[in-house]
Enzyme design. Structure first.
Site, PDB file in Angstrom:
ATOM      1  N   ILE A 158       0.771  -1.061  -0.142  1.00  0.00           N
ATOM      2  CA  ILE A 158       0.136   0.104   0.056  1.00  0.00           C
ATOM      3  C   ILE A 158       0.849   1.269  -0.010  1.00  0.00           C
ATOM      4  O   ILE A 158       0.419   2.399  -0.487  1.00  0.00           O
ATOM      5  CB  ILE A 158      -0.947  -0.003   1.236  1.00  0.00           C
ATOM      6  CG1 ILE A 158      -2.226   0.875   1.098  1.00  0.00           C
ATOM      7  CG2 ILE A 158      -0.316   0.364   2.430  1.00  0.00           C
ATOM      8  CD1 ILE A 158      -3.406   0.624   2.037  1.00  0.00           C
ATOM      9  N   GLY A 206      12.251  -3.424  11.807  1.00  0.00           N
ATOM     10  CA  GLY A 206      11.002  -2.613  11.401  1.00  0.00           C
ATOM     11  C   GLY A 206       9.796  -3.314  11.194  1.00  0.00           C
ATOM     12  O   GLY A 206       9.085  -2.847  10.209  1.00  0.00           O
ATOM     13  N   GLN A 207      10.135  -4.629  11.493  1.00  0.00           N
ATOM     14  CA  GLN A 207       8.750  -5.361  11.283  1.00  0.00           C
ATOM     15  C   GLN A 207       7.424  -4.535  11.911  1.00  0.00           C
ATOM     16  O   GLN A 207       7.214  -4.313  13.155  1.00  0.00           O
ATOM     17  CB  GLN A 207       8.760  -6.627  11.820  1.00  0.00           C
ATOM     18  CG  GLN A 207       7.334  -7.563  11.702  1.00  0.00           C
ATOM     19  CD  GLN A 207       7.570  -8.799  12.209  1.00  0.00           C
ATOM     20  OE1 GLN A 207       8.421  -9.301  12.794  1.00  0.00           O
ATOM     21  NE2 GLN A 207       6.489  -9.675  11.782  1.00  0.00           N
ATOM     22  N   SER A 208       6.370  -4.155  11.129  1.00  0.00           N
ATOM     23  CA  SER A 208       5.141  -3.215  11.613  1.00  0.00           C
ATOM     24  C   SER A 208       3.874  -4.078  11.342  1.00  0.00           C
ATOM     25  O   SER A 208       3.230  -3.979  12.207  1.00  0.00           O
ATOM     26  CB  SER A 208       5.215  -2.219  10.929  1.00  0.00           C
ATOM     27  OG  SER A 208       4.957  -2.266   9.293  1.00  0.00           O
ATOM     28  N   HIS A 239       5.787 -11.970   6.142  1.00  0.00           N
ATOM     29  CA  HIS A 239       5.675 -11.614   4.894  1.00  0.00           C
ATOM     30  C   HIS A 239       6.963 -11.377   3.895  1.00  0.00           C
ATOM     31  O   HIS A 239       8.045 -10.911   4.697  1.00  0.00           O
ATOM     32  CB  HIS A 239       4.736 -10.053   4.625  1.00  0.00           C
ATOM     33  CG  HIS A 239       5.257  -9.028   5.719  1.00  0.00           C
ATOM     34  ND1 HIS A 239       4.769  -9.033   6.859  1.00  0.00           N
ATOM     35  CD2 HIS A 239       5.928  -7.973   5.333  1.00  0.00           C
ATOM     36  CE1 HIS A 239       5.366  -7.933   7.525  1.00  0.00           C
ATOM     37  NE2 HIS A 239       6.088  -7.340   6.602  1.00  0.00           N
TER      38      HIS A 239
END
Ligand code: 5GP
Ligand code: ZN
Length: 113
Positions: free
Chosen positions: A30, A92-94, A99
């Site tokens: 996105i 920085g895995q949000s 994924h």
């Protein structure tokens, strides 16, 4: 558990899907960080790589094959692409649903930020 990628997998949240089968889907990010920025996920919720065990080896392998097929489909296989799997805070895995990022279509920096 309310997980945005589970919702995408179940068609409860829209996404620009580029590939799907019974176990895996791929869709455009996105907020793309490159001309090509696609996420490859398993439909089954796995939090991140630390949630993967030996029974998931073929699933993870197939996710990588899907990433490569998408790279070819979107014409970045010859120019090059990068695969990223962010795991936990420092990386920085949000989104806490495993994924694979597929990034391509521009020159990448090394080392990554
Ligand atoms: P992370 O930071 O966890 O490695 O990557 C999460 C990625 O998911 C980010 O690149 C972010 O832009 C993307 N993302 C977050 N929410 C959504 C969404 O609802 N739809 C899509 N297509 N991508 C999302
Ligand atoms: Zn999930």
């Amino acid at each position: 558990m309310d997980c945005v990628f589970c919702r995408i997998s179940q068609d409860k949240t829209p996404a620009k899907k580029i590939y799907q089968d019974n176990d895996i889907i791929a869709f455009h990010d996105i907020n793309p960080q490159a001309p090509v920025h696609v996420l490859i996920i398993s439909r089954r919720h796995l939090t991140n790589l630390l949630d993967v065990n030996s029974q998931d080896e073929s699933l993870i392998g197939r996710m990588l094959v899907v990433a490569t097929q998408v790279a070819k489909k979107l014409n970045v296989s010859e120019t090059g692409f990068r695969i990223v799997i962010n795991t936990n805070k420092d990386a920085g895995q949000s989104i806490d649903h495993l994924h694979i990022h597929l990034l391509g279509g521009r020159k990448m920096q090394w080392p990554p930020g």
